[in-house]
Motif scaffolding. Structure first.
Motif, short mmCIF file in Angstrom:
data_model
loop_
_atom_site.label_atom_id
_atom_site.label_comp_id
_atom_site.label_asym_id
_atom_site.label_seq_id
_atom_site.Cartn_x
_atom_site.Cartn_y
_atom_site.Cartn_z
N THR A 77 0.83 -1.20 0.00
CA THR A 77 0.00 0.00 0.00
C THR A 77 0.87 1.26 0.00
O THR A 77 0.58 2.23 -0.70
N GLN A 92 -7.52 0.56 -0.30
CA GLN A 92 -7.72 -0.76 0.28
C GLN A 92 -8.99 -0.78 1.14
O GLN A 92 -9.76 -1.72 1.09
N ASP A 97 -5.88 -1.70 -5.07
CA ASP A 97 -5.35 -2.19 -3.80
C ASP A 97 -6.30 -3.21 -3.17
O ASP A 97 -7.32 -2.86 -2.61
N GLU A 98 -5.92 -4.48 -3.28
CA GLU A 98 -6.67 -5.58 -2.66
C GLU A 98 -8.16 -5.55 -3.00
O GLU A 98 -9.01 -5.62 -2.13
MG LIG Z 1 -2.10 -2.82 2.16
#
Ligand SMILES: [Mg+2]
Ligand SMILES: Nc1ncnc2c1ncn2[C@@H]1O[C@H](COP(=O)(O)OP(=O)(O)O)[C@@H](O)[C@H]1O
Lengths: 241, 324
Positions: free
Chosen positions: A44, A86, A162-163
């Protein structure tokens, strides 16, 4: 292969903690690249450095051959890099469609144009049917796709995710995989952060592995899973490839 | 609907006319404040600064130079808009934001109040007095009787509501609400929050100045302590807070609730010889609203109409704020 984004010797520390340590990699245009590593590996932070949300302690980021590591996030976005967070961040009193419209105002001031772009973005992530829903009616999977649609409305050349598949059920993750493939077919370059390796193997053509902030491996999915250093880093933290 | 209601009010007794004039002016002032916080996400607790600048722009030009208040209103918009923009620029440039920015707005308002209190040219503590009101209506000099000012205030309130709706539906509304909800997320979507924060504050300040200019004309005088005081800053924000933050009709509903109540309690307090009864009532209403209707009266009305399926609910614009 021309590289759209290049990260050179990027480092960022927080006090004594080196979250990203001398990382370099390049992204080929039109490819899906995955940035993986166990929790806390610095993925991140890497995103934040590329997107202008944080400044690096040292190192450079090049986008279309221009240095951007000290560019503020709104300018980075306007150059063509869109990112998701995220932790999903829908705007609360706006409908799904309105949420997806905001990004379009980075290139148009016409509400009509923004609306049709937002529909298009929602369509490409499979959310067009819920355009008028309120964001708190969405499932986690839909919220993650809304984040992606919001980013797509800015008309990015590079998408940082992000994820987006974390916490999703296998069927949901599979449909996200299909969405990402389709986006890549349109020429979009994607950099994908995931900590679960299995999912990335399906979509990414290249994988960069971070561990304790440093790059420990890079290559095709097959090369990376065979790498003992990678297995060790994952086994060490309880995650399995 | 509101316009008809208000028109009916205008035809009744003088007391009601002057009360409604104040209600409508504070609707407009509340609207300006609401634009800044409810849509732009920037809290001001020193809006009296902009109101006062507008009042003095009109007052000084009119009283000292005999120049039309129309010019004064334009000057006020320019002065207050610029002061707002500079204040915002300095503040955000040095990362002063949120509650610290709000404190800065009080400091700036108090600074201006003290400065105007000592400035002989603008009347200092003795204030400025407009020429005595006449019954002859004079559009060019914005002079007339109480009913004339009532219609001016009504026009202003309608303009404020229409303007807020217009801005809300334009790209500025989307971008500002995104910025209000999450500045980092908005920036990641390409919103240039620095300039948008300055813009929303400048527009809000310019609008507040117009309200201040008209308020000064209605009152016929300007005193630094009342037009630039903390009390006025609070009066400006009570309407939208009670009525519904960030909603188009909140400031109107809030002003309609709070100001008549305040006046009634003040009169009651006088006859019962309980000074300050109005302030107590003010406080009680605020507490009740915050406690039972935390998002304000207007969203509650909309919810109620939806719940009982009033057929004309289609006329009611939806509040912008979520019902959570
Ligand atoms: Mg992360
Ligand atoms: N803003 C911050 N301040 C201090 N430490 C941080 C900050 N952001 C991240 N970190 C630390 O940096 C390390 C890497 O975090 P992160 O980049 O979020 O990892 P990942 O996304 O790979 O899970 C972690 O140890 C985390 O605690």
């Amino acid at each position: 292969m021309t590289s759209l984004l290049e990260v050179r010797n990027l480092s960022r520390s927080f006090g004594g903690l080196v979250a990203v340590n001398n990382v370099s990699f390049a992204l080929g245009a039109g490819q899906i690249t995955a940035l993986i590593g166990p929790n806390g590996a610095g993925k991140t932070t890497c995103f934040n450095l590329v997107a202008g949300a944080m400044r690096p302690t040292s190192g450079q980021v090049f986008f279309e051959a221009r240095r951007i590591e000290n560019t503020p996030p709104e300018a980075v976005c306007r150059m063509g890099i869109a990112r998701t967070f995220q932790i999903v961040r829908p705007m609360r009193d706006m409908s799904v469609l309105e949420n997806a419209m905001v990004g379009a105002f980075s290139w148009t001031s016409s509400v009509g144009e923004a609306r049709s772009k937002a529909y298009e973005s929602l369509e490409s992530v499979g959310l067009a049917g819920k355009a008028n829903a309120s964001t708190d009616q969405l499932t986690l999977s839909d919220r993650k796709m809304l984040e992606t649609a919001k980013a797509l409305s800015t008309r990015p050349k590079l998408l940082l995710l992000d994820e987006v598949m974390a916490g999703l059920r296998p069927t949901e993750a599979a449909s996200v995989v299909r969405v990402l493939r389709r986006l890549a077919e349109t020429g979009l370059t994607i950099l994908l952060v995931e900590h679960v390796m299995r999912i990335v193997m399906e979509v990414a053509s290249r994988v960069v592995v971070l561990h304790h902030g440093a790059k420990i491996a890079e290559g095709s999915p097959a090369e990376v899973v065979a790498d003992p250093k990678v297995l060790e880093s994952y086994l060490g933290t309880g995650f399995h490839a | 609907m509101f316009v008809i209601l208000a028109l009916v009010g205008a035809l009744s007794n003088p007391y009601l006319v002057s009360l409604m004039t104040i209600v409508l002016l504070f609707t407009f002032l509340g609207q300006s404040w609401n634009l800044m916080l409810g849509i732009g996400g920037q809290l001001s607790i020193g809006h009296a600064l902009f109101v006062g600048l507008g009042a003095y722009s009109v007052g000084v030009l009119d009283v000292k130079f005999g120049i039309s208040p129309w010019i004064g209103l334009l000057l006020g918009m320019f002065v207050a808009g610029s002061v707002g923009a500079v204040l915002a620029w300095l503040s955000f440039r040095f990362e002063v934001r949120g509650i610290y920015f709000a404190l800065l707005t009080i400091a700036a308002a108090e600074f201006a109040r003290i400065m105007f209190s000592g400035w002989e040219f603008v009347g200092a503590m003795q204030g400025l007095f407009f020429p005595a009101p006449t019954n002859a209506m004079d559009m060019a000099m914005l002079r007339g009787d109480a009913r004339f000012y009532y219609f001016v205030a009504l026009a202003l309130a309608a303009l404020g509501i229409a303007g807020t709706e217009l801005i809300s539906r334009s790209y500025l509304g989307y971008v500002w609400r995104a910025m209000r909800d999450d500045e980092q997320a908005a920036r990641a979507l390409g919103v240039r929050t620095f300039r948008h924060k300055i813009l929303v504050i400048a527009i809000s300040a310019a609008a507040a100045a117009v309200g201040g200019g008209v308020l000064a004309l209605v009152q016929g005088s300007i005193f630094p302590d009342s037009i630039m005081g903390m009390g006025l800053s609070v009066d400006v924000l009570v309407g939208p807070v009670v009525g519904g933050l960030g909603t188009t009709f909140g400031p109107l509903v809030g002003s309609l609730t709070v100001i008549p109540l305040n006046h009634a309690m003040s009169a009651l307090g006088d006859s019962l010889r309980i000074p300050g009864l109005n302030n107590i009532a003010y406080g009680v209403v605020l507490i009740l609203v915050v406690w039972f209707l935390p998002d304000g009266i207007w969203p509650a009305i909309v919810r109620l109409c939806k719940a009982i399926q009033v057929p004309w609910r289609v006329w009611l614009p939806q509040p912008r704020k979520a019902e959570e």
